[in-house]
Design a protein around this motif. Structure first.
Motif, PDB file in Angstrom:
ATOM      1  N   GLY A   1       0.830  -1.179   0.050  1.00 18.59           N
ATOM      2  CA  GLY A   1       0.050  -0.081  -0.166  1.00 18.59           C
ATOM      3  C   GLY A   1       0.906   1.245   0.009  1.00 18.59           C
ATOM      4  N   VAL A   2       0.804   2.167  -1.017  1.00 15.05           N
ATOM      5  CA  VAL A   2       1.466   3.124  -1.216  1.00 15.05           C
ATOM      6  C   VAL A   2       0.686   4.412  -0.581  1.00 15.05           C
ATOM      7  N   LEU A   3       1.185   5.172   0.239  1.00 13.75           N
ATOM      8  CA  LEU A   3       0.536   6.394   1.074  1.00 13.75           C
ATOM      9  C   LEU A   3       0.590   7.505   0.176  1.00 13.75           C
ATOM     10  N   GLY A   4      -0.436   8.018   0.194  1.00  7.63           N
ATOM     11  CA  GLY A   4      -0.430   9.613  -0.455  1.00  7.63           C
ATOM     12  C   GLY A   4      -0.599  10.871   0.622  1.00  7.63           C
ATOM     13  N   ASP A   5      -1.543  11.720   0.383  1.00  4.60           N
ATOM     14  CA  ASP A   5      -1.733  12.920   0.968  1.00  4.60           C
ATOM     15  C   ASP A   5      -2.778  12.476   2.216  1.00  4.60           C
TER      16      ASP A   5
ATOM     17  N   LEU B   1       1.451 -10.662   8.599  1.00  8.39           N
ATOM     18  CA  LEU B   1       2.658 -10.203   8.876  1.00  8.39           C
ATOM     19  C   LEU B   1       3.052  -8.713   7.900  1.00  8.39           C
ATOM     20  N   GLY B   2       3.144  -7.512   8.783  1.00  3.88           N
ATOM     21  CA  GLY B   2       3.093  -6.258   7.987  1.00  3.88           C
ATOM     22  C   GLY B   2       4.527  -5.765   8.480  1.00  3.88           C
ATOM     23  N   ALA B   3       4.833  -4.743   7.685  1.00  2.00           N
ATOM     24  CA  ALA B   3       6.094  -3.858   7.839  1.00  2.00           C
ATOM     25  C   ALA B   3       6.290  -2.598   7.006  1.00  2.00           C
ATOM     26  N   PRO B   4       6.477  -1.519   7.443  1.00  2.00           N
ATOM     27  CA  PRO B   4       6.720  -0.253   6.668  1.00  2.00           C
ATOM     28  C   PRO B   4       7.989  -0.301   5.647  1.00  2.00           C
ATOM     29  N   VAL B   5       7.763   0.358   4.745  1.00  2.00           N
ATOM     30  CA  VAL B   5       8.797   0.760   3.755  1.00  2.00           C
ATOM     31  C   VAL B   5       9.028   1.920   3.980  1.00  2.00           C
ATOM     32  N   ARG B   6      10.369   2.373   4.130  1.00  2.00           N
ATOM     33  CA  ARG B   6      10.655   3.661   4.545  1.00  2.00           C
ATOM     34  C   ARG B   6      11.628   4.244   3.265  1.00  2.00           C
ATOM     35  N   VAL B   7      11.520   5.551   3.012  1.00  2.00           N
ATOM     36  CA  VAL B   7      12.377   6.141   1.943  1.00  2.00           C
ATOM     37  C   VAL B   7      13.204   7.413   2.472  1.00  2.00           C
ATOM     38  N   ARG B   8      14.286   7.547   2.922  1.00  2.00           N
ATOM     39  CA  ARG B   8      14.698   8.629   3.471  1.00  2.00           C
ATOM     40  C   ARG B   8      14.066   8.932   4.604  1.00  2.00           C
ATOM     41  N   ASP B   9      14.099   8.066   5.437  1.00  2.00           N
ATOM     42  CA  ASP B   9      13.293   8.025   6.834  1.00  2.00           C
ATOM     43  C   ASP B   9      11.732   8.551   6.752  1.00  2.00           C
ATOM     44  N   GLN B  10      11.109   8.661   5.686  1.00  2.00           N
ATOM     45  CA  GLN B  10       9.827   8.868   5.503  1.00  2.00           C
ATOM     46  C   GLN B  10       8.993   7.717   5.065  1.00  2.00           C
TER      47      GLN B  10
ATOM     48  N   PHE C   1       6.945   5.233   3.038  1.00  2.00           N
ATOM     49  CA  PHE C   1       6.446   5.545   1.525  1.00  2.00           C
ATOM     50  C   PHE C   1       5.119   4.613   1.498  1.00  2.00           C
ATOM     51  N   GLY C   2       5.315   3.517   2.378  1.00  2.00           N
ATOM     52  CA  GLY C   2       3.960   2.612   2.283  1.00  2.00           C
ATOM     53  C   GLY C   2       4.368   1.393   3.176  1.00  2.00           C
ATOM     54  N   ASN C   3       3.526   0.491   3.042  1.00  2.00           N
ATOM     55  CA  ASN C   3       3.410  -0.676   3.948  1.00  2.00           C
ATOM     56  C   ASN C   3       3.133  -2.010   3.032  1.00  2.00           C
ATOM     57  N   LEU C   4       4.109  -3.259   3.606  1.00  2.00           N
ATOM     58  CA  LEU C   4       3.994  -4.471   2.885  1.00  2.00           C
ATOM     59  C   LEU C   4       2.828  -5.133   3.876  1.00  2.00           C
ATOM     60  N   TYR C   5       1.929  -5.924   3.154  1.00  2.00           N
ATOM     61  CA  TYR C   5       1.126  -6.447   4.136  1.00  2.00           C
ATOM     62  C   TYR C   5       0.896  -8.082   3.534  1.00  2.00           C
ATOM     63  N   LEU C   6       1.298  -9.027   4.262  1.00  2.00           N
ATOM     64  CA  LEU C   6       1.341 -10.491   3.930  1.00  2.00           C
ATOM     65  C   LEU C   6       0.611 -11.327   4.804  1.00  2.00           C
ATOM     66  N   THR C   7      -0.315 -12.187   4.189  1.00  2.00           N
ATOM     67  CA  THR C   7      -1.270 -12.916   4.989  1.00  2.00           C
ATOM     68  C   THR C   7      -1.152 -14.629   4.521  1.00  2.00           C
TER      69      THR C   7
END
Length: 579
Positions: free
Chosen positions: A80-84, A149-158, A160-166
């Protein structure tokens, strides 16, 4: 002497053999575990290489999701890619077929467990996600899921989105190793995403710079400004991957704007549309501030604009130019369900709009300078005609008049001289008319043309209709339409709108006036009750038909779909004299 039991003889050598087998089995298990760990590390390295081997962002996101599913042996996976406003603006899924995705419908916005990971961006493992307090269940058509199982994906300490696995395959639960592997993959994914975004931004910037250079070259080479505006709209749509781009400019110095250029889905429906002072475009024009929306057609100020004619989803509007020199409003939009525009894309379009406005201003100054030269040349020609040609012609006429008295005894000669004098008088009148025409053309400021009169008629009709008709105008209506035709088309529009107000009970009316230089067309379409076939007295329609036939044109009246009436009035222009 008693004999010992036979089994006692076998216990001695059997026990050491069993212990040896157990040791060998344990060693084999450890070797298997080491091999599995080695294979998993190799798989992780391959995944890192895979996601970093491409610079296309969409491809990178897909590979990250597929690699995550393979590494932890999950049945389903998503990124899931996060937006505004920390909402999911893009959702990449693995493990579901297209039919399942279609049944589920719109991708999640970030509620429940997904929203929990957005609020608290830390790895999360659940044995049964349905039993968690933050769970909100699944939409209709969604496959059942248990382990998570989920984990955040960070780009330059921000984030960016989250990985979701089931649903780990085999019915097992996700363990510490799975979480560690996913952490490592997420870190590598952040680097790959950053590289892809930088590459994409560089390519996009190069395309914007090339487009800006081409726009400036076109303007400074003398290209028609109307054509340049169409070029601006087409360029912005191509480079922003938008579904529709419109460019509205001030309409005859009033409060309204008119869409002068449009490109994309439904462009022909909004080209020439006049935007009332209540639309978002006019708000942007007067405030000089950018406005963005996730659903333009649902905005309260969308009425009467292009978002009222075409169902539009996410988009933004920005001024063309800045300060006190706003030259128009640029609207960039996608259809409902389309992707929202990123801040980087909006900033890039904003920069291009500023450059386009500057190029338009430079071209306008150049045209003014060229026009000044033309006006100066006309003034010189008029002065020369007055001071030289007319005076010489007048002197020649006086000389010939004096000759007539001397040849009075020769009637034929006197008559011929008199004809020459009369011709000179006519020539002087023609030259004076030419001088007057030159000076009148210089004083003509272009206001009060057919466009403004058509707008005035539709505004006036709003008092009886209860709403303002939509108005679209195409072609050089102010310059190509003869005065007689302009008077007729205004009368036809007035009569048609009056009939609609009295009899149609319509809630919407669309007016289209257009010319291609050879003909003038007026189309008025409403969604009312239509013409009652039982009504025989139609003097108003007879007047419209007579106005058309007097000019060699035609009038057609057809049913509108699904309800209403369409009136089309078309007349040709008189043939122009050629030398």
């Amino acid at each position: 002497m008693a004999e010992r039991p036979a089994e006692g003889l076998d216990n001695g050598p059997t026990a050491p053999q069993l212990r040896l087998d157990e040791l060998l089995e344990g060693l084999q298990a450890q070797i298997t575990q080491v091999r599995a760990t080695r294979d998993r590390v190799h798989t992780l390295l391959d995944a890192v290489l895979s996601i970093g081997s491409d610079l296309d962002l969409d491809v990178v996101l897909r590979r990250i999701t597929e690699s995550a599913v393979a590494l932890v042996d999950a049945q389903y996976g998503a990124l899931g890619v996060l937006g505004d406003e920390r909402r999911i603006r893009q959702f990449i899924t693995v493990g579901m077929d297209e039919d399942t995705v279609r049944r589920i419908g719109h991708y999640p916005e970030g509620h429940g467990i997904l929203g929990l990971l957005i609020k608290e961006p830390e790895p999360l493992r659940l044995a049964d996600l349905g039993r968690h307090a933050a769970s909100v269940g699944f939409p209709e058509g969604h496959p059942p899921m248990t382990t998570f199982l989920g984990a955040p994906v960070r780009v330059r300490d921000q984030v960016f989105g989250n990985l979701y696995l089931t649903d780990k395959r085999g019915g097992a639960q996700f363990d510490d190793e799975d979480e560690a592997v996913l952490r490592t993959l997420a870190a590598a994914a952040g680097v790959a995403i950053d590289n892809a975004r930088l590459y994409d931004e560089t390519r996009r910037r190069e395309r914007w710079l090339a487009a800006s250079s081409e726009l400036t070259r076109s303007l400074l080479s003398g290209t028609d400004p109307a054509q340049v505006l169409r070029q601006v709209a087409a360029t912005v749509r191509t480079l922003s991957d938008a579904d529709l781009v419109t460019l509205a400019v001030p309409f005859d110095g009033g409060e309204e704007l008119v869409i002068e250029a449009a490109d994309g889905e439904g462009a022909e429906r909004v080209q020439g549309l006049v935007l009332p002072a209540t639309t978002l475009a006019t708000k942007v024009y007067h405030s000089n501030q950018r406005i963005s929306s996730s659903a333009l057609s649902q905005e309260p100020q969308a009425g009467g604009g292009s978002a009222a004619q075409i169902d539009l989803g996410p988009g933004f509007l920005l001024p063309l130019g800045g300060g006190e020199h706003v030259r128009g409003v640029l609207q960039v939009a996608n259809l409902p369900g389309g992707a929202e525009f990123s801040e980087a894309a909006m900033t890039m379009v904003d920069g291009f709009a500023d450059q386009a406005a500057l190029a338009l201003e430079i071209a306008e100054h150049r045209r003014e300078a060229e026009q000044l030269l033309v006006l100066s040349d006309r003034d010189r020609i008029a002065r020369d005609l007055h001071d030289l040609a007319i005076q010489r012609l007048f002197a020649s006429g006086l000389t010939l008049n004096s000759v007539i008295g001397r040849v009075s005894d020769r009637p034929e000669v006197a008559e011929r001289v008199q004809r020459v004098v009369d011709d000179l008088d006519d020539t002087i009148k023609t030259v004076r008319g030419t001088i007057y025409a030159l000076r009148e053309r210089d004083r003509d400021d272009g206001h009060g043309g057919l466009r403004s009169k058509l707008l005035a008629e539709t505004d006036q009709a709003a008092e009886t209709l209860g709403f303002t008709p939509a108005l679209r105008m195409t072609g050089l209506l102010d310059t190509d339409v003869p005065a007689e035709h302009a008077e007729h088309v205004l009368a036809v529009l007035r009569e048609t709108l009056s009939n609609t107000a009295r009899h149609a009970h319509a809630s919407a009316v669309e007016v289209t006036a257009e010319t291609d230089g050879t003909r003038l067309g007026l189309r008025v379409a409403d969604n009312g009750s239509g013409i009652d076939p039982a009504v025989n007295r139609r003097s108003g329609l007879d007047n419209l038909r007579r106005r058309a036939t007097d000019l060699g044109g035609s009038l057609t009246i057809t049913p509108n779909q699904p309800t209403g009436t369409v009136v089309e009035w078309t007349v040709p222009f008189p043939a122009r004299a050629t030398n």
